[in-house]
Design a protein around this motif. Sequence first.
Motif, PDB file in Angstrom:
ATOM      1  N   UNK A 170       0.825  -1.209   0.000  1.00 40.33           N
ATOM      2  CA  UNK A 170       0.000   0.000   0.000  1.00 40.33           C
ATOM      3  C   UNK A 170       0.860   1.260   0.000  1.00 40.33           C
ATOM      4  N   UNK A 171       2.077   1.170   0.515  1.00 39.94           N
ATOM      5  CA  UNK A 171       2.953   2.331   0.638  1.00 39.94           C
ATOM      6  C   UNK A 171       4.060   2.357  -0.420  1.00 39.94           C
ATOM      7  N   UNK A 172       3.838   1.622  -1.487  1.00 41.39           N
ATOM      8  CA  UNK A 172       4.727   1.668  -2.645  1.00 41.39           C
ATOM      9  C   UNK A 172       3.874   2.085  -3.841  1.00 41.39           C
ATOM     10  N   UNK A 173       4.242   3.183  -4.475  1.00 44.12           N
ATOM     11  CA  UNK A 173       3.434   3.748  -5.549  1.00 44.12           C
ATOM     12  C   UNK A 173       4.131   3.581  -6.897  1.00 44.12           C
ATOM     13  N   UNK A 174       3.332   3.648  -7.968  1.00 45.82           N
ATOM     14  CA  UNK A 174       3.828   3.378  -9.320  1.00 45.82           C
ATOM     15  C   UNK A 174       3.476   4.542 -10.226  1.00 45.82           C
ATOM     16  N   UNK A 175       4.470   5.036 -10.986  1.00 43.07           N
ATOM     17  CA  UNK A 175       4.188   6.153 -11.890  1.00 43.07           C
ATOM     18  C   UNK A 175       3.859   5.655 -13.293  1.00 43.07           C
TER      19      UNK A 175
END
Length: 335
Positions: A170-175
């Motif tokens: 949940x605390x890893x985001x993807x661009x």
Amino acid sequence: MKIFGKLKSKKDSACTKRSNGKVVSVESTDELTADLSRLLIGLKFAQGAHSQLYHGRYKDEPVAVKTTRVPDDTGDGSIGARLEKLFTREVTLLSRLHHPNVVKFKGACRKPPVFCIITEYLSEGSLRAYLHKLGGIIPLPKVISMALDIARGMAFVHSQGVIHRDLKPENILINQDFKLKVADFGIACRDTSCDALADGAGTYRWMAPEMIKSKSCSRKVDVYAFGLILWEMVAGRIPFEGMNPVQVAFAVANKNLRPAIPGDCPAAIKALIQQCWSSQPDTRPEFCQVVKVLEQFEASLASDGNLDKLQSLTCQDHRKGIFHLIQKIAHPCTS
């Protein structure tokens, strides 16, 4: 989208402080100041106990806006003091973490009872959302590429003396370019002061046993969490599925339980997972070592199409094998 109307007026912002007519931030430095006249707030897309996350635009760029409002009924004021302390700490740490695999800080502002933090907006959402949408196994080259992004981000975070304490999908985001970035430093702390700040941090499914037991907290708790994330990408399931958080905490802390690694998982990957989630923090690798091992995996896949050469190091005793590999190619860590 609408102007940040509920949190500011024309005369004074509800998230800023003024000194002799000049807007100053929580750190009294211009680089942390959020210019609310250039901030637009859109729809809410997530929320926690005291915080909400909104889509927004800041200086004509898409952003995520995290707002925290202290509840009106706080009794002795302890909740407000704690939330302000967490806000200040998050801003202080995040504003200093500049790395391609860490979410980019844009600005912050405060005027109790309202606090806000502005970061870049990553259009592809969280790793959790991606894994849920995929609903299956990720090809090995992509697993290694994604794991490398996380490990590189965390290697930098640790090099700055910061412990995340709540590393999870949940605390890893993807661009939009499918680069993964570590985000949400709301309960992060300095590695020199984590024990004093141990206030129920983390999420049990990814929490190291020493954190569950409220023992001394080192940066190796993040390495443990990374082991669970790597397992999740390989297995295509949530760790400890079917168990509630309390059951997970008890089983991890008292029975040394870990999820079963799929039988078709390459031995080298299996060994790395098990090394990362070792019950002994000292035997877990540093993230800079994890990066070098994953780079070796990536190179092996590119040249041979498999990890067979590396598996020869781990086929007899995978724990000893991966430890030998780490020591051979990644110790000491060098930039």
